[in-house]
Design a protein around this motif. Structure first.
Motif, PDB file in Angstrom:
ATOM      1  N   GLU A  39      65.895  18.937 -44.468  1.00 36.17           N
ATOM      2  CA  GLU A  39      66.067  17.902 -43.454  1.00 36.17           C
ATOM      3  C   GLU A  39      66.519  16.619 -44.127  1.00 36.17           C
ATOM      4  N   GLU A  41      67.099  12.694 -44.641  1.00 36.69           N
ATOM      5  CA  GLU A  41      66.454  11.417 -44.370  1.00 36.69           C
ATOM      6  C   GLU A  41      67.358  10.325 -44.926  1.00 36.69           C
ATOM      7  N   CYS A  42      67.699   9.377 -44.105  1.00 38.54           N
ATOM      8  CA  CYS A  42      68.523   8.253 -44.566  1.00 38.54           C
ATOM      9  C   CYS A  42      67.642   7.264 -45.311  1.00 38.54           C
ATOM     10  N   TYR A  66      71.065   6.333 -38.088  1.00 38.18           N
ATOM     11  CA  TYR A  66      69.997   7.284 -38.404  1.00 38.18           C
ATOM     12  C   TYR A  66      69.568   8.047 -37.148  1.00 38.18           C
ATOM     13  N   LYS A  70      70.126  12.095 -36.369  1.00 41.75           N
ATOM     14  CA  LYS A  70      68.987  12.974 -36.097  1.00 41.75           C
ATOM     15  C   LYS A  70      69.109  13.641 -34.734  1.00 41.75           C
TER      16      LYS A  70
END
Length: 93
Positions: A39, A41-42, A66, A70
């Motif tokens: 997954e 994540e920024c 972001y 998502k």
């Protein structure tokens, strides 16, 4: 060369210290799995590279990007899985 697993990481990705081993352990546990992805994540920086604070507009844009990323991935992949087919296994979900 005949590796048991192949790991492909997108350019610019910074995997967490245990992320690759987590994916391998998952694939060891579920033998019928043909692929797995992590997954994304920024990194939402509070400061720029020069040490100055990130401005309000930049902060809002980073967070909006972001959320869009998502939601887009969750909705796309959820819809595809409802039909029993995921067209592309993303490098990061």
């Amino acid at each position: 060369m005949n590796p048991k697993y192949a790991q492909i990481i997108d350019c610019g990705s910074i995997p967490l210290w245990n992320s690759i081993s987590q994916i391998v352990m998952h694939m060891e546990k579920f033998k019928e799995i043909g692929g797995a992805c992590g997954e994304i994540e920024c990194i939402l920086a509070e400061k720029k590279e020069d040490g100055t604070d990130v401005g309000f507009v930049e902060s809002v844009l980073l967070r909006a990007q972001y959320v869009e990323y998502k939601l887009g991935h969750y909705l796309d992949k959820a819809m595809e899985s409802m039909f029993g087919f995921i067209s592309v296994l993303p490098g990061a979900f």
